[in-house]
Motif scaffolding. Structure first.
Motif, mmCIF file in Angstrom:
data_model
loop_
_atom_site.group_PDB
_atom_site.id
_atom_site.type_symbol
_atom_site.label_atom_id
_atom_site.label_comp_id
_atom_site.label_asym_id
_atom_site.label_seq_id
_atom_site.Cartn_x
_atom_site.Cartn_y
_atom_site.Cartn_z
ATOM 1 N N ASP A 510 -7.633 -1.282 -6.422
ATOM 2 C CA ASP A 510 -7.368 -0.095 -7.222
ATOM 3 C C ASP A 510 -8.093 1.114 -6.653
ATOM 4 O O ASP A 510 -9.194 1.001 -6.092
ATOM 5 N N GLY A 511 -7.505 2.255 -6.807
ATOM 6 C CA GLY A 511 -8.117 3.490 -6.352
ATOM 7 C C GLY A 511 -7.089 4.450 -5.806
ATOM 8 O O GLY A 511 -5.961 4.062 -5.459
ATOM 9 N N GLU A 512 -7.484 5.712 -5.726
ATOM 10 C CA GLU A 512 -6.613 6.758 -5.193
ATOM 11 C C GLU A 512 -6.886 6.939 -3.716
ATOM 12 O O GLU A 512 -8.020 7.212 -3.299
ATOM 13 N N ALA A 513 -5.861 6.774 -2.886
ATOM 14 C CA ALA A 513 -6.022 6.968 -1.446
ATOM 15 C C ALA A 513 -6.120 8.464 -1.154
ATOM 16 O O ALA A 513 -5.223 9.220 -1.519
ATOM 17 N N PHE A 514 -7.222 8.878 -0.499
ATOM 18 C CA PHE A 514 -7.337 10.292 -0.154
ATOM 19 C C PHE A 514 -7.370 10.535 1.346
ATOM 20 O O PHE A 514 -7.397 11.672 1.798
ATOM 21 N N LEU A 515 -7.344 9.468 2.131
ATOM 22 C CA LEU A 515 -7.177 9.614 3.579
ATOM 23 C C LEU A 515 -6.757 8.268 4.149
ATOM 24 O O LEU A 515 -7.262 7.231 3.726
ATOM 25 N N ALA A 516 -5.843 8.298 5.088
ATOM 26 C CA ALA A 516 -5.422 7.076 5.773
ATOM 27 C C ALA A 516 -5.185 7.399 7.235
ATOM 28 O O ALA A 516 -4.844 8.527 7.602
ATOM 29 N N SER A 517 -5.351 6.388 8.096
ATOM 30 C CA SER A 517 -5.180 6.602 9.535
ATOM 31 C C SER A 517 -3.721 6.490 9.960
ATOM 32 O O SER A 517 -3.385 6.776 11.110
ATOM 33 N N GLY A 518 -2.854 6.067 9.031
ATOM 34 C CA GLY A 518 -1.424 5.953 9.296
ATOM 35 C C GLY A 518 -0.690 5.886 7.976
ATOM 36 O O GLY A 518 -1.298 5.920 6.906
ATOM 37 N N PRO A 519 0.619 5.777 7.998
ATOM 38 C CA PRO A 519 1.404 5.722 6.766
ATOM 39 C C PRO A 519 1.019 4.517 5.899
ATOM 40 O O PRO A 519 0.859 3.407 6.404
ATOM 41 N N VAL A 520 0.850 4.750 4.608
ATOM 42 C CA VAL A 520 0.539 3.696 3.647
ATOM 43 C C VAL A 520 1.538 3.796 2.502
ATOM 44 O O VAL A 520 1.646 4.848 1.865
ATOM 45 N N ASP A 521 2.245 2.699 2.230
ATOM 46 C CA ASP A 521 3.252 2.711 1.169
ATOM 47 C C ASP A 521 3.083 1.455 0.326
ATOM 48 O O ASP A 521 3.744 0.432 0.554
ATOM 49 N N GLY A 522 2.166 1.535 -0.633
ATOM 50 C CA GLY A 522 1.922 0.392 -1.507
ATOM 51 C C GLY A 522 0.973 -0.611 -0.896
ATOM 52 O O GLY A 522 -0.012 -1.002 -1.508
ATOM 53 N N LYS A 523 1.247 -1.054 0.322
ATOM 54 C CA LYS A 523 0.368 -1.972 1.032
ATOM 55 C C LYS A 523 -0.180 -1.303 2.290
ATOM 56 O O LYS A 523 0.396 -0.338 2.799
ATOM 57 N N LEU A 524 -1.300 -1.850 2.775
ATOM 58 C CA LEU A 524 -1.943 -1.300 3.976
ATOM 59 C C LEU A 524 -1.395 -2.003 5.209
ATOM 60 O O LEU A 524 -1.586 -3.213 5.382
ATOM 61 N N PRO A 525 -0.711 -1.278 6.108
ATOM 62 C CA PRO A 525 -0.152 -1.918 7.305
ATOM 63 C C PRO A 525 -1.243 -2.408 8.258
ATOM 64 O O PRO A 525 -2.418 -2.045 8.154
#
Length: 533
Positions: A510-525
């Protein structure tokens, strides 16, 4: 006052992001194909806008450049290749005006053979006070002619000893143009205190100390003990395991007397305002031995090479984090994290190269930036630069010249600023700089990446900006989380970090994603990291 025996915990360096500048490869103002002080000065606004807190400059002192400045002939001047002392003063002043701290590289283990002291030692002969500043020795008594004083090997390959015409030998743990000082001679320590004061008086905010685990050798200069069938080896170990390491015999490194030197230096820095600092390049054999360098009255920090040496592995990254934090906690140490520098293969290439290597590099960088302590960024990594395969005829590293293998030229190729062909705005004019740049770097220039919202440069800017929102307030404790064997996850204050080192997408906590190194859509690739709050 500056440093104290009980640091406040709020010093600038504890949470800083420092950008390493390799001067000959950063920016060339005069068009000779080699970077210089004026080039650095003109590009400082770029570094401010990138979001770093400090710059560290590899050596720019007077030097014959046999090891690109790590063979110092005069510690209190600038090599004409890079400009003048006035240019250095102007660079420091401009950096401070932009809010950037300046860390100067110091090389105390050895000098150049062209240093006035070594030239005097050659002229004075055996038994002289001049030779006593270096480690001159005779062949062992009764040994055949041409036998060196012991079995030590140079880090750059070959013998660690060179014989001079009168029959004595001098020790050089690196290139033969870099004779080691004898730190048991008080003249050596006094000289380096003068060097510290020279640069502190000119505004340096700190020092990166080269080969900080060197300086003293076992006084007997005995042979290195090795297993039957093995060869002596003075090079740094690259085992990243935090437990059950097999410690090898190293009479040339990490001797207890070295700590007296750094306690003295600590007292010198404490005389100056502004939280002056120094960071050790200490290739020690364990986190515990590294921690000894950052006790309350010695170094501010020591480079943590375990993170750099780890494979693309959640388990290895986890071991590095927990091992580092456990080792530093008893000495209230401030951790450091680094993925690339001027001595190692760039991490885009180490992680597999191409799109996969770049994705992993960005994810590892994001993970590193979220950890407590300070981070060191090597020039060009914010552009996603890969290691360059430099042709043998262009290689200049003494490691390659002495052995015909390896070498560090591939990570030292000048960085591209603009345009579609070499020198890519590195300097005025046309043609290749001192190390040739690849023909396919047009998309990796600062100019090209600033025009692309999805570029590696814009990712670094966003990550550094986001880091500032929690770096000094999230605390220094890390809670490791178990999200699966291929996932590195930890919580630091309000921030949760998840890095997927596996091959399949994973569910996120749980939590709000505020930065990612690539596209994230529900799950972390796979090969992706995310910061959650």
């Amino acid at each position: 006052m500056g440093l104290t025996d009980k640091d406040s915990g709020h010093e600038w360096w504890r949470h800083a992001v420092t950008y390493q500048i390799y001067p000959r490869s950063f920016a060339d103002a005069n068009g000779d194909g080699v970077g210089d002080m004026l080039g650095i000065t003109t590009r400082l606004p770029y570094l401010r806008d990138l979001g770093v807190d400090a710059i560290w400059l590899s050596p720019f002192y007077t030097s014959p450049q046999h090891d690109h400045g790590y063979d110092v002939a005069n510690y209190c001047d600038v090599d004409p290749l890079f400009g003048t002392l006035g240019d250095a003063d102007a660079m420091i002043s401009k950096a401070h005006a932009l809010g950037l701290k300046v860390i100067v590289d110091l090389v105390p283990n050895h000098s150049s053979t062209e240093h006035v002291w070594f030239q005097a030692a050659l002229a004075a002969g055996p038994g002289s006070p001049e030779r006593a500043r270096y480690l001159f020795r005779d062949s062992p008594e009764g040994a055949p002619e041409g036998t060196p004083p012991n079995n030590w090997r140079s880090v750059f390959g070959g013998l660690a000893w060179t014989q001079v015409p009168d029959g004595q030998w001098y020790l050089h743990l690196f290139d033969s143009s870099q004779p080691d000082f004898d730190w048991r001679n008080p003249e050596v320590g006094d000289m380096f205190v003068d060097v510290l004061r020279f640069w502190l008086d000119r505004g340096a905010d700190g020092f990166r100390v080269d080969v900080a685990h060197g300086l003293f050798k076992e006084e007997s200069l005995r042979d290195q003990v090795v297993e039957a069938g093995e060869e002596p080896d003075s090079g740094a170990q690259t085992d990243t395991s935090m437990v059950e390491r097999t410690l090898r015999d190293e009479p040339m490194w990490d001797q207890p007397e070295v700590h007296d030197v750094y306690r003295r230096w600590h007292r010198v820095l404490a005389e100056y305002d502004g939280d002056r600092m120094f960071v050790a390049e200490a290739w020690t054999q364990s986190p515990e031995s590294m921690a000894r360098y950052i006790r309350h009255d010695e170094f501010s920090q020591a480079f943590n090479f375990a993170w750099l040496l780890a494979s693309w592995s959640a388990a290895e990254f986890s071991d590095v984090i927990t091992g580092t934090m456990d080792a530093l906690r008893p000495v209230n140490g401030s951790p450091t994290w680094v993925l690339s520098n001027h001595d190692v293969v760039r991490h885009v290439t180490r992680y597999g190269g191409g799109a996969i290597g770049l994705a992993r590099a960005k994810a590892a960088t994001m993970t590193m930036l979220a950890l407590p302590g300070s981070a060191y960024v090597y020039q060009g990594e914010e552009l996603g630069l890969p290691e360059v395969e430099v042709a043998p005829e262009h290689r200049q590293d003494p490691l390659f010249i002495r052995t015909g293998e390896g070498g560090r030229d591939g990570c030292r190729v000048p960085i591209p600023w603009s345009g579609t062909a070499a020198p890519y705005g590195f300097g005025p004019g046309s043609g290749q700089p001192w190390l040739p740049q690849p023909a396919d770097w047009a998309d990796l220039t600062v100019e090209a990446e600033e025009a692309d919202d999805d570029s590696t440069l814009e990712f670094y800017r966003a990550a550094l900006k986001a880091r500032r929102t929690f770096a000094t307030t999230a605390g220094d404790e890390v809670e490791m989380l178990d999200l699966g064997a291929d996932v590195l996850a930890f919580r630091r204050g309000p921030v949760t970090v998840v890095l997927n080192c596996g091959t399949e997408p994973v569910a996120l906590p749980d939590g709000e994603a505020f930065l990612a190194s690539g596209p994230v859509d529900g799950k972390l690739p796979a090969d992706t990291a995310v910061w959650l709050r």
